[in-house]
Design an enzyme around this catalytic site. Structure first.
Site, PDB file in Angstrom:
ATOM      1  N   HIS A  23     -38.825   8.536  56.099  1.00  0.00           N
ATOM      2  CA  HIS A  23     -38.453   9.667  56.945  1.00  0.00           C
ATOM      3  C   HIS A  23     -39.156  10.894  56.376  1.00  0.00           C
ATOM      4  O   HIS A  23     -39.516  10.928  55.190  1.00  0.00           O
ATOM      5  CB  HIS A  23     -36.941   9.868  56.957  1.00  0.00           C
ATOM      6  CG  HIS A  23     -36.224   8.753  57.675  1.00  0.00           C
ATOM      7  ND1 HIS A  23     -35.359   7.892  57.052  1.00  0.00           N
ATOM      8  CD2 HIS A  23     -36.270   8.377  58.970  1.00  0.00           C
ATOM      9  CE1 HIS A  23     -34.896   7.020  57.940  1.00  0.00           C
ATOM     10  NE2 HIS A  23     -35.430   7.292  59.104  1.00  0.00           N
TER      11      HIS A  23
ATOM     12  N   ASP B 180     -37.558  12.070  53.336  1.00  0.00           N
ATOM     13  CA  ASP B 180     -37.724  11.238  52.141  1.00  0.00           C
ATOM     14  C   ASP B 180     -38.980  11.717  51.414  1.00  0.00           C
ATOM     15  O   ASP B 180     -39.010  11.828  50.191  1.00  0.00           O
ATOM     16  CB  ASP B 180     -37.942   9.759  52.503  1.00  0.00           C
ATOM     17  CG  ASP B 180     -36.703   9.103  53.103  1.00  0.00           C
ATOM     18  OD1 ASP B 180     -35.593   9.391  52.618  1.00  0.00           O
ATOM     19  OD2 ASP B 180     -36.869   8.306  54.044  1.00  0.00           O
TER      20      ASP B 180
ATOM     21  N   GLU C  94     -39.282   3.474  68.618  1.00  0.00           N
ATOM     22  CA  GLU C  94     -38.346   2.407  68.220  1.00  0.00           C
ATOM     23  C   GLU C  94     -37.133   2.478  69.140  1.00  0.00           C
ATOM     24  O   GLU C  94     -36.207   3.265  68.915  1.00  0.00           O
ATOM     25  CB  GLU C  94     -37.926   2.604  66.752  1.00  0.00           C
ATOM     26  CG  GLU C  94     -36.958   1.545  66.261  1.00  0.00           C
ATOM     27  CD  GLU C  94     -36.523   1.753  64.801  1.00  0.00           C
ATOM     28  OE1 GLU C  94     -37.125   2.579  64.087  1.00  0.00           O
ATOM     29  OE2 GLU C  94     -35.579   1.076  64.390  1.00  0.00           O
TER      30      GLU C  94
ATOM     31  N   GLU D 296     -36.938  -3.524  66.810  1.00  0.00           N
ATOM     32  CA  GLU D 296     -35.944  -3.934  65.815  1.00  0.00           C
ATOM     33  C   GLU D 296     -35.056  -5.020  66.426  1.00  0.00           C
ATOM     34  O   GLU D 296     -34.502  -4.839  67.516  1.00  0.00           O
ATOM     35  CB  GLU D 296     -35.095  -2.746  65.355  1.00  0.00           C
ATOM     36  CG  GLU D 296     -33.947  -3.197  64.454  1.00  0.00           C
ATOM     37  CD  GLU D 296     -33.338  -2.105  63.608  1.00  0.00           C
ATOM     38  OE1 GLU D 296     -34.055  -1.174  63.193  1.00  0.00           O
ATOM     39  OE2 GLU D 296     -32.124  -2.182  63.360  1.00  0.00           O
TER      40      GLU D 296
ATOM     41  N   HIS E  12     -31.645  -3.986  67.683  1.00  0.00           N
ATOM     42  CA  HIS E  12     -31.680  -3.087  68.834  1.00  0.00           C
ATOM     43  C   HIS E  12     -31.900  -3.881  70.127  1.00  0.00           C
ATOM     44  O   HIS E  12     -31.305  -3.569  71.157  1.00  0.00           O
ATOM     45  CB  HIS E  12     -32.781  -2.035  68.664  1.00  0.00           C
ATOM     46  CG  HIS E  12     -32.583  -1.136  67.474  1.00  0.00           C
ATOM     47  ND1 HIS E  12     -33.477  -0.146  67.146  1.00  0.00           N
ATOM     48  CD2 HIS E  12     -31.606  -1.071  66.543  1.00  0.00           C
ATOM     49  CE1 HIS E  12     -33.051   0.484  66.064  1.00  0.00           C
ATOM     50  NE2 HIS E  12     -31.922  -0.067  65.677  1.00  0.00           N
TER      51      HIS E  12
ATOM     52  N   ASP F 106     -24.427  -1.470  65.139  1.00  0.00           N
ATOM     53  CA  ASP F 106     -25.708  -1.930  64.604  1.00  0.00           C
ATOM     54  C   ASP F 106     -25.489  -2.408  63.161  1.00  0.00           C
ATOM     55  O   ASP F 106     -25.253  -1.620  62.261  1.00  0.00           O
ATOM     56  CB  ASP F 106     -26.655  -0.721  64.657  1.00  0.00           C
ATOM     57  CG  ASP F 106     -28.050  -1.025  64.170  1.00  0.00           C
ATOM     58  OD1 ASP F 106     -28.349  -2.189  63.880  1.00  0.00           O
ATOM     59  OD2 ASP F 106     -28.844  -0.074  64.092  1.00  0.00           O
TER      60      ASP F 106
ATOM     61  N   ASP G 234     -27.439  -4.459  61.055  1.00  0.00           N
ATOM     62  CA  ASP G 234     -28.548  -4.582  60.092  1.00  0.00           C
ATOM     63  C   ASP G 234     -28.293  -5.687  59.070  1.00  0.00           C
ATOM     64  O   ASP G 234     -28.472  -5.497  57.855  1.00  0.00           O
ATOM     65  CB  ASP G 234     -28.814  -3.244  59.372  1.00  0.00           C
ATOM     66  CG  ASP G 234     -29.271  -2.142  60.314  1.00  0.00           C
ATOM     67  OD1 ASP G 234     -29.734  -2.458  61.426  1.00  0.00           O
ATOM     68  OD2 ASP G 234     -29.178  -0.959  59.943  1.00  0.00           O
TER      69      ASP G 234
ATOM     70  N   ASP H 120     -35.285  -3.923  58.227  1.00  0.00           N
ATOM     71  CA  ASP H 120     -34.326  -2.813  58.283  1.00  0.00           C
ATOM     72  C   ASP H 120     -32.957  -3.448  58.104  1.00  0.00           C
ATOM     73  O   ASP H 120     -32.270  -3.750  59.084  1.00  0.00           O
ATOM     74  CB  ASP H 120     -34.457  -2.046  59.613  1.00  0.00           C
ATOM     75  CG  ASP H 120     -33.784  -0.676  59.539  1.00  0.00           C
ATOM     76  OD1 ASP H 120     -33.139  -0.394  58.508  1.00  0.00           O
ATOM     77  OD2 ASP H 120     -33.903   0.107  60.502  1.00  0.00           O
TER      78      ASP H 120
HETATM   79  C1  3MF Z   1     -31.418   3.002  63.318  1.00  0.00           C
HETATM   80  C2  3MF Z   1     -32.703   2.633  62.721  1.00  0.00           C
HETATM   81  C3  3MF Z   1     -33.365   3.694  61.918  1.00  0.00           C
HETATM   82  C4  3MF Z   1     -34.863   3.680  62.048  1.00  0.00           C
HETATM   83  C5  3MF Z   1     -35.492   4.655  61.100  1.00  0.00           C
HETATM   84  C6  3MF Z   1     -36.979   4.703  61.166  1.00  0.00           C
HETATM   85  C7  3MF Z   1     -32.201   4.528  60.033  1.00  0.00           C
HETATM   86  O1  3MF Z   1     -30.804   1.977  63.999  1.00  0.00           O
HETATM   87  O2  3MF Z   1     -33.128   1.510  62.865  1.00  0.00           O
HETATM   88  O3  3MF Z   1     -32.973   3.527  60.572  1.00  0.00           O
HETATM   89  O4  3MF Z   1     -35.386   2.411  61.817  1.00  0.00           O
HETATM   90  O5  3MF Z   1     -34.997   5.901  61.395  1.00  0.00           O
HETATM   91  O6  3MF Z   1     -37.450   4.833  62.419  1.00  0.00           O
HETATM   92 MG    MG Z   2     -34.886   0.417  62.460  1.00  0.00          MG
END
Ligand code: 3MF
Ligand code: MG
Length: 344
Positions: A49, A52, A174, A210, A213, A248, A250, A283
């Site tokens: 980011h 970051d 994304e 993703e 997603h 979500d 992950d 992710d």
């Molecule tokens: C949220 C995400 C994000 C993005 C990230 C980079 C925090 O569901 O997936 O993770 O991947 O912001 O684009």
């Molecule tokens: Mg992501």
């Protein structure tokens, strides 16, 4: 045997374990220590980011942002790492509360575009062309809150402003259908690619899929990847997993649905993804129950599952696939896939 793929993850994937219902359960890991872990865990690239790369980016001049980004570039170089992309983190700032690009307040929209231009400057310094746009709060909790037609035009304005500001950057959208909003604008890869085509430079706008997603949109991640690849627009992936339609999660790649994970790898293989030079991004979150000293296993595990699935895809008997297709016996094909995955 090396699979030919290169891997990335985001520093947020090593986390303190806070969730909306409880505080952190693990101490913070310093950014420098996270960078040190990358190679140890078998990763080459860092998903970043903007803040970051340049902590406390707000209030810093464009010159200071570039100077700080150069310092981050040195840190990456020292670890033998590269930045895969930079993403503007608009959703944590008070001005992004109603979305940045699609906020009803014009001052917030100006802020969001300015910050995104700084993100492009950072990408230049870090030596990556790729900007990722996760459009976190670009949506609504109730439909009446915004004029959605206008909001989509604001999204276009923002992307066009970034493309004009920096002629080198490429923007990968994304898509995500919900969370943190009730409904997000650009909820699928179809929307993302269509929006890209509406911009001033469609060749510089693509997508990032993703797994979770796609699943949250009720779609199949492997087919979403295939669609993007057919359009030459699969510029990155965020592999993970998701147990049904909820928040979500992950989860580690392949941990909820190994067959679906196999199919995502299969599609990347069908599309010669390693040849594109693009990264396989993860992710993934560690479970909140995980103790601090082992709160990075989810990363190595996800990568290991990916590589084992690459072997599975490569060793699937092509003749059986052909025969089953020719005889339209997909029951036999399914059993052959299950036998193969089960190790018969
Ligand atoms: C949220 C995400 C994000 C993005 C990230 C980079 C925090 O569901 O997936 O993770 O991947 O912001 O684009
Ligand atoms: Mg992501």
């Amino acid at each position: 045997m090396s699979s030919g793929y290169c891997f990335s993850f985001g520093p947020w994937n090593i986390s303190e374990g806070a969730d909306p219902f409880g505080p952190t359960v693990r101490p913070s890991v310093a950014f420098a220590e996270k960078l040190r872990l990358y190679k140890e865990l078998g990763f080459d690239a860092v998903q970043m980011h903007d803040d970051d790369a340049v902590p406390e980016i707000e209030g810093k001049s464009a010159a200071q942002v570039e100077k700080d980004a150069a310092e981050m570039k040195r840190m990456l170089d020292d670890e033998g790492l590269v930045a895969e992309f930079v993403a503007p983190r608009l959703w944590e700032d008070p001005r992004g509360v109603d979305g940045g690009y699609t906020a009803n307040d014009p001052e917030c929209r100006v802020w969001a575009i300015d910050r995104s231009k700084r993100t492009c400057d950072i990408a230049d310094v870090l030596g990556t062309k790729m900007i990722v746009l996760w459009l976190a709060r670009e949506g609504t909790y109730i439909r009446e809150a915004k004029n959605a037609i206008q909001a989509h035009r604001h999204l276009l304005d923002a992307i066009n402003a970034m493309l004009a500001h920096n002629p080198r950057v490429e923007i990968a959208i994304e898509p995500k259908p919900n969370e943190p909003m009730d409904q997000a604008y650009i909820p699928s890869i179809g929307h993302a690619i269509a929006l890209g085509q509406m911009t001033d430079d469609p060749a510089r706008v693509g997508g990032l899929i993703e797994t979770a997603h796609s699943l949250l949109a009720g779609l199949d991640a492997s087919d979403d990847m295939a669609f993007a690849m057919a359009a030459g627009k699969l510029w990155s992936v965020h592999l993970n997993d998701q147990n049904g339609l909820k928040y979500d999660q992950d989860k580690s790649f392949g941990s909820a649905n190994l067959r679906a994970a196999y199919n995502q790898v299969r599609v990347l293989e069908l599309g010669d993804y390693p040849q594109t030079g693009r990264y396989v991004g993860l992710d993934v979150k560690a479970m909140r129950t995980q103790k601090a000293d082992v709160a990075h296993k989810h990363l190595a595990n996800s990568k290991a599952v990916f590589e084992r699935l690459v072997e599975k895809v490569r060793s699937f008997p092509a003749d059986i696939e052909e025969q089953c297709r020719a005889s339209r016996d997909y029951e036999a094909l399914e059993m052959a896939v299950l036998d193969h995955l089960l190790g018969k």
